[in-house]
Motif scaffolding. Sequence first.
Motif, PDB file in Angstrom:
ATOM      1  N   PHE A 185       0.826  -1.209   0.000  1.00  0.00           N
ATOM      2  CA  PHE A 185       0.000   0.000   0.000  1.00  0.00           C
ATOM      3  C   PHE A 185       0.859   1.257   0.000  1.00  0.00           C
ATOM      4  O   PHE A 185       0.475   2.271  -0.600  1.00  0.00           O
ATOM      5  CB  PHE A 185      -0.958   0.010   1.186  1.00  0.00           C
ATOM      6  CG  PHE A 185      -1.903   1.183   1.171  1.00  0.00           C
ATOM      7  CD1 PHE A 185      -2.988   1.193   0.309  1.00  0.00           C
ATOM      8  CD2 PHE A 185      -1.706   2.270   1.994  1.00  0.00           C
ATOM      9  CE1 PHE A 185      -3.865   2.269   0.272  1.00  0.00           C
ATOM     10  CE2 PHE A 185      -2.565   3.357   1.962  1.00  0.00           C
ATOM     11  CZ  PHE A 185      -3.651   3.356   1.101  1.00  0.00           C
ATOM     12  N   SER A 186       2.020   1.202   0.639  1.00  0.00           N
ATOM     13  CA  SER A 186       2.886   2.395   0.643  1.00  0.00           C
ATOM     14  C   SER A 186       3.302   2.752  -0.783  1.00  0.00           C
ATOM     15  O   SER A 186       3.331   3.932  -1.149  1.00  0.00           O
ATOM     16  CB  SER A 186       4.107   2.197   1.544  1.00  0.00           C
ATOM     17  OG  SER A 186       5.047   1.325   0.959  1.00  0.00           O
ATOM     18  N   VAL A 187       3.608   1.758  -1.592  1.00  0.00           N
ATOM     19  CA  VAL A 187       3.967   2.014  -2.996  1.00  0.00           C
ATOM     20  C   VAL A 187       2.736   2.534  -3.745  1.00  0.00           C
ATOM     21  O   VAL A 187       2.818   3.501  -4.505  1.00  0.00           O
ATOM     22  CB  VAL A 187       4.534   0.742  -3.663  1.00  0.00           C
ATOM     23  CG1 VAL A 187       4.807   0.981  -5.139  1.00  0.00           C
ATOM     24  CG2 VAL A 187       5.806   0.288  -2.948  1.00  0.00           C
ATOM     25  N   TRP A 188       1.597   1.904  -3.536  1.00  0.00           N
ATOM     26  CA  TRP A 188       0.348   2.346  -4.151  1.00  0.00           C
ATOM     27  C   TRP A 188       0.069   3.811  -3.790  1.00  0.00           C
ATOM     28  O   TRP A 188      -0.270   4.625  -4.647  1.00  0.00           O
ATOM     29  CB  TRP A 188      -0.801   1.463  -3.674  1.00  0.00           C
ATOM     30  CG  TRP A 188      -2.164   1.859  -4.150  1.00  0.00           C
ATOM     31  CD1 TRP A 188      -2.979   2.803  -3.604  1.00  0.00           C
ATOM     32  CD2 TRP A 188      -2.872   1.341  -5.270  1.00  0.00           C
ATOM     33  NE1 TRP A 188      -4.156   2.884  -4.301  1.00  0.00           N
ATOM     34  CE2 TRP A 188      -4.119   1.997  -5.329  1.00  0.00           C
ATOM     35  CE3 TRP A 188      -2.583   0.356  -6.220  1.00  0.00           C
ATOM     36  CZ2 TRP A 188      -5.062   1.716  -6.306  1.00  0.00           C
ATOM     37  CZ3 TRP A 188      -3.536   0.086  -7.180  1.00  0.00           C
ATOM     38  CH2 TRP A 188      -4.755   0.757  -7.226  1.00  0.00           C
ATOM     39  N   ALA A 189       0.220   4.131  -2.501  1.00  0.00           N
ATOM     40  CA  ALA A 189      -0.074   5.491  -2.043  1.00  0.00           C
ATOM     41  C   ALA A 189       0.854   6.513  -2.687  1.00  0.00           C
ATOM     42  O   ALA A 189       0.412   7.598  -3.082  1.00  0.00           O
ATOM     43  CB  ALA A 189       0.024   5.559  -0.519  1.00  0.00           C
ATOM     44  N   VAL A 190       2.130   6.171  -2.820  1.00  0.00           N
ATOM     45  CA  VAL A 190       3.082   7.101  -3.442  1.00  0.00           C
ATOM     46  C   VAL A 190       2.761   7.280  -4.922  1.00  0.00           C
ATOM     47  O   VAL A 190       2.714   8.410  -5.428  1.00  0.00           O
ATOM     48  CB  VAL A 190       4.539   6.625  -3.237  1.00  0.00           C
ATOM     49  CG1 VAL A 190       5.510   7.413  -4.103  1.00  0.00           C
ATOM     50  CG2 VAL A 190       4.927   6.732  -1.759  1.00  0.00           C
ATOM     51  N   LEU A 191       2.541   6.186  -5.616  1.00  0.00           N
ATOM     52  CA  LEU A 191       2.353   6.259  -7.071  1.00  0.00           C
ATOM     53  C   LEU A 191       0.938   6.638  -7.502  1.00  0.00           C
ATOM     54  O   LEU A 191       0.771   7.241  -8.568  1.00  0.00           O
ATOM     55  CB  LEU A 191       2.749   4.926  -7.708  1.00  0.00           C
ATOM     56  CG  LEU A 191       4.207   4.528  -7.537  1.00  0.00           C
ATOM     57  CD1 LEU A 191       4.468   3.173  -8.173  1.00  0.00           C
ATOM     58  CD2 LEU A 191       5.143   5.587  -8.106  1.00  0.00           C
ATOM     59  N   ARG A 192      -0.062   6.298  -6.710  1.00  0.00           N
ATOM     60  CA  ARG A 192      -1.443   6.536  -7.136  1.00  0.00           C
ATOM     61  C   ARG A 192      -2.165   7.605  -6.335  1.00  0.00           C
ATOM     62  O   ARG A 192      -3.135   8.169  -6.817  1.00  0.00           O
ATOM     63  CB  ARG A 192      -2.248   5.235  -7.053  1.00  0.00           C
ATOM     64  CG  ARG A 192      -1.733   4.075  -7.885  1.00  0.00           C
ATOM     65  CD  ARG A 192      -2.108   4.137  -9.350  1.00  0.00           C
ATOM     66  NE  ARG A 192      -3.508   4.233  -9.619  1.00  0.00           N
ATOM     67  CZ  ARG A 192      -4.324   3.221  -9.882  1.00  0.00           C
ATOM     68  NH1 ARG A 192      -3.864   1.989  -9.893  1.00  0.00           N
ATOM     69  NH2 ARG A 192      -5.587   3.437 -10.132  1.00  0.00           N
TER      70      ARG A 192
END
Length: 109
Positions: free
Chosen positions: A20-27
Amino acid sequence: MIRAFAIYATAALAEIAGCFSVWAVLRLSAPSWWLLPGFASLVAFAYLLTLIEADAAGRAFAAYGGIYIAASLVWLRAVEGFHPDRWDILGAALSLAGAAIIIFGPRPA
């Protein structure tokens, strides 16, 4: 059995949080520093799976898949505020049934 479930549940939380941390940064335009705890969470996830008593890593990972799917739906509701629909619930139930077969299936000694 309870210990394995606790490890799987904690690993699922760690994996979902890390992803989710990657999702939050990218999306979601979260700050890039969110990746640091996210990557640490993914390392914790991988470590936790090594604590599962299994004769093969692949079997431990396969059984984990069912727990991960169910935990993802809990995350969907608790963190993202979306209600899982009946198809989500059915899919999670089927995956948990598959995980149970993998975990409890009779094996030659």
